[in-house]
Design an enzyme around this catalytic site. Structure first.
Site, PDB file in Angstrom:
ATOM      1  N   ASP A 184      11.043  49.553  54.235  1.00 30.32           N
ATOM      2  CA  ASP A 184      11.608  50.739  54.121  1.00 30.32           C
ATOM      3  C   ASP A 184      13.105  50.728  54.144  1.00 30.32           C
ATOM      4  O   ASP A 184      13.459  49.631  53.798  1.00 30.32           O
ATOM      5  CB  ASP A 184      10.944  51.579  55.405  1.00 30.32           C
ATOM      6  CG  ASP A 184      10.738  53.055  54.887  1.00 30.32           C
ATOM      7  OD1 ASP A 184      11.768  53.680  54.709  1.00 30.32           O
ATOM      8  OD2 ASP A 184       9.554  53.403  54.647  1.00 30.32           O
ATOM      9  N   HIS A 238      14.409  57.140  57.136  1.00 34.21           N
ATOM     10  CA  HIS A 238      13.081  57.072  56.736  1.00 34.21           C
ATOM     11  C   HIS A 238      12.183  55.799  57.585  1.00 34.21           C
ATOM     12  O   HIS A 238      11.070  56.211  57.883  1.00 34.21           O
ATOM     13  CB  HIS A 238      12.866  56.624  55.245  1.00 34.21           C
ATOM     14  CG  HIS A 238      11.572  57.077  54.451  1.00 34.21           C
ATOM     15  ND1 HIS A 238      10.538  56.255  54.550  1.00 34.21           N
ATOM     16  CD2 HIS A 238      10.995  58.403  54.075  1.00 34.21           C
ATOM     17  CE1 HIS A 238       9.558  56.915  53.752  1.00 34.21           C
ATOM     18  NE2 HIS A 238       9.584  58.065  53.704  1.00 34.21           N
ATOM     19  N   SER A 421       4.478  59.530  52.731  1.00 31.38           N
ATOM     20  CA  SER A 421       5.129  58.703  53.411  1.00 31.38           C
ATOM     21  C   SER A 421       4.610  58.842  55.200  1.00 31.38           C
ATOM     22  O   SER A 421       4.687  57.772  55.690  1.00 31.38           O
ATOM     23  CB  SER A 421       6.649  58.860  53.513  1.00 31.38           C
ATOM     24  OG  SER A 421       7.191  58.274  52.136  1.00 31.38           O
TER      25      SER A 421
END
Length: 716
Positions: A184, A238, A421
């Site tokens: 990520d 994220h 996600s």
């Protein structure tokens, strides 16, 4: 030989069936308990048995008291029969107040196996009923960690339609550590992740996007911020969001608790820089994470990919090759389905060997943004608004984060995370819990377990109305762990329970429940030895021995993917149906008597019964003879007979023949008397009187009867 009556024949049938059933039910002597790798609440070694009065122990006047209650030990009487029937030793524990007796086996078995054993005990005529003795517990509220935001983590709990029940799965999980790689944006120092992370790596190669000033790949996966000024996007943090969903520390009094917190070790691989990342960098990171490329001393067992390209664009050869190498090394690869509300998946979700995860809301409906397509494995909590109309619980996923808009700020504990996600790391967490309990499972086995245990999408939801686009259902980690501990249920059959000598017989086992795929192993327990072909598959075959003997009893052992076993048996009896020899047609005069001896052959030498399947009125069987008195009417007619023979298992083919009756018929057939016709008294030519003719007929009949009654060879 003597031919048994129908009543005797029925008794033989029942005795044979009971004998074969007992042979099927009884495991080999000395067989131990079936392995049951299941949570404590799902296994037992105790059975409650209600004996019939003839077998019940003597009771005193006080409820629950008996002379033998104080001396548990190996039981006599019925327990001896049970050991012969089941192959397990049975020990009497105590008598209950209701008059039942609690027995214990030599080891625990799963509840499914316990129910099967109880059914075998109940077949004993001395047993009124039998059932497993199961453990019960106090009803408690779902365990929730003491982390400040854990109570509001609906996605981890089971009190909403969309909850993944990860917290509920914790007591069922093993204690092994499972390494999960998060490919990520990288990591940020965070108190709720401290001590949960393994050394990772930065795979961002482009100087334009790396943002950390190092000029290429290095061993520091720290996220400097992934903002994209060209698109007006701030930093997302994220990677921290995803890592927290999987492994935020539990029971530390702050923040949230990750779904796999008790078992996980996180490994950050930074593959997304400012404005995204390159597919080739992601492929290299997959290789490094899985151990296919050198340099990773702690290769991952699960890879989470909450990233992707445009929907409908095929998986690239580069990416597919890296995923293939990871799967070949036993790594579970999980990818987000994407947030374009499209009917197609992007790469890597559409790559072979990847578990693609769509998103559902707290209401259990498909989230409006989620892609949906045939390649989706299942849905998991992603939060947000519902695809179907009606009331919708729109709560987001609670996640860890950072306060910085562009550059790093301070850690946060209550970030709102929405999207596929967020859904993917719930599945990665569930996969980690499964592997912590069953580390030998292959990636396809983990996938099979998670998709087969998913809860059905709620009625009226978009996915329920559009089957085939959202996978098998809603992620349910608790159900997955429970299924992993279940013994398979079995349906076992033989293509020919009674087979002729030399015939090819198929044995078929169909397993369900437990964790697929299943492994099969057939073995012969009794009867004339045969060669089993396909003994390690669901279907085995063999050629039946040439002659009848003891029943051929076979046992199949089925092991689930998690190693939990179940067994069942099937019996095949070799037998040849008795055959009646053909009978020639006959012609009789009206009123003539007729007897026909029937010849029967049986390749096994079994006793048999003759059956009169079709005949005119008055026909009957006397021993091995068919007896009939033809009608006296002068009109010509043809009468049909059908006979067959049956042993205790099979009825042979019917033999049909006809008898013609009428004036002028020349004879009575094989064994009957010549028909006698009285001429017209007024015809002249020395006609005898009516009384004389009657006397002659009686004498002829008596002579024929005497001939048939003489001793002779048996027709068996």
């Amino acid at each position: 030989m003597p031919i048994p009556s129908l009543a005797k024949r029925a008794a033989v049938w029942l005795a044979q069936a009971a004998w074969v059933a007992a042979a099927v039910a009884a495991p080999p002597p000395g067989a131990g308990p079936v392995r049951a790798s299941a949570p404590e609440a799902l296994v037992t070694d105790r059975f409650v048995v209600k004996l019939r009065p003839t077998e019940a122990p003597a009771r005193a006047g006080v409820p629950g008291a008996s002379a033998s209650r104080a001396a548990p030990g190996p039981a006599a009487g019925p327990a001896t029969r049970w050991q012969q029937r089941t192959g397990l030793a049975w020990h009497r524990s105590h008598e209950t107040a209701g008059g039942s007796v609690v027995y214990r086996t030599q080891g625990p078995v799963s509840l499914a196996q316990a129910r099967a054993l109880a059914a075998r005990l109940a077949d004993d005529p001395a047993v009124e009923w039998a059932e497993p003795d199961v453990r019960m517990r106090a009803h408690q509220v779902e365990p929730v960690p003491n982390d400040g935001a854990a109570v509001g983590s609906w996605s981890m709990r089971g009190d909403s339609l969309g909850g993944a029940r990860l917290f509920r799965a914790w007591p069922l999980a093993g204690a092994r550590t499972v390494r999960v790689a998060v490919l990520d944006t990288g990591s940020r120092p965070h108190p709720d992740l401290q001590g949960m992370e393994l050394p990772g790596r930065d795979f961002v190669t482009s100087p334009d996007y790396e943002g950390d000033g190092t000029g290429g790949r290095d061993d520091d996966p720290t996220d400097p911020g992934d903002y994209c000024l060209a698109e007006g996007l701030p930093s997302s943090w994220h990677g921290v969001h995803v890592a927290g969903v999987i492994g935020a520390i539990a029971n530390n009094g702050i923040g949230i608790a990750g779904g796999a917190a008790p078992v996980v070790a996180l490994q950050h691989l930074r593959v997304l820089g400012r404005c995204g990342g390159w597919m080739s960098d992601i492929a290299d990171a997959i290789d490094w994470a899985s151990g296919a490329a050198a340099g990773n001393p702690t290769p991952a067992q699960v890879i989470n990919l909450s990233l992707g390209g445009a929907p409908g664009v095929a998986c690239s050869a580069t990416l597919q090759a890296a995923i293939d190498r990871a799967v070949a090394r036993g790594v579970v690869v999980v990818a987000a389905a994407g947030n374009a509300a499209a009917s197609a998946l992007p790469a890597p979700a559409n790559c072979r060997g990847v578990m693609a995860v769509a998103a559902h809301t707290a209401s259990g409906d498909l989230a409006t943004y989620s892609n949906r397509a045939a390649g989706v494995a299942l849905t998991a909590p992603g939060g947000g608004s519902c695809q179907a109309s009606g009331a919708c619980d729109t709560r987001p996923i609670l996640a860890l984060g950072n306060s910085g808009a562009y550059e790093p700020g301070v850690p946060t504990y209550d970030s709102e995370f929405i999207g596929t996600s967020a859904a993917a790391p719930h599945v990665s967490a569930a996969a980690a819990l499964v592997l912590a309990t069953h580390p030998a499972l292959a990636p396809q086995d983990v996938r099979s377990l998670l998709v087969s245990s998913a809860r059905p999408h709620p009625p009226g939801s978009w996915c329920a109305l559009h089957p085939g686009t959202c996978g098998t259902g809603l992620l349910d980690a608790e159900a997955a762990l429970l299924r992993a501990g279940q013994a398979p249920t079995l349906r076992v059959s033989a293509s020919s329970p009674v087979a002729a000598g030399g015939a090819t017989v198929s044995l078929d086992a169909q397993a369900a429940q437990g964790a697929a795929p299943y492994r099969y192993r057939w073995a012969q327990l009794s009867g004339a030895p045969v060669t089993l072909l396909g003994a390690d598959s669901a279907q085995a075959t063999f050629a039946a021995p040439p002659v009848r003997g003891a029943p051929l009893v076979f046992e199949v052992t089925v092991a689930s993917a998690t190693g939990v076993e179940a067994r069942d048996r099937v019996a095949v009896q070799v037998d040849h149906a008795p055959v009646v020899a053909s009978v020639p047609s006959a012609r009789l005069a009206p009123g003539a008597g007729w007897r026909q001896r029937l010849t029967v052959t049986d390749a096994d030498g079994d006793a048999f019964t003759l059956l009169l399947l079709e005949a005119p009125p008055g026909a009957r069987l006397e021993g091995d003879e068919l007896v009939w008195q033809a009608p006296a009417t002068p009109a010509r007619a043809t009468y049909t007979f059908a006979v067959a023979a049956a042993d205790d298992l099979l009825t042979g083919p019917a033999v049909r023949f006809s008898v013609e009756v009428g004036e002028g018929a020349p004879g009575s057939g094989a064994a009957g008397p010549e028909p006698t016709t009285a001429p017209d008294p007024g015809a002249g030519g020395g006609a005898a009187s009516g009384a004389g003719l009657a006397a002659i007929a009686v004498c002829a009949a008596l002579a024929a009867r005497w001939r048939r009654s003489r001793p002779g060879p048996s027709s068996s």
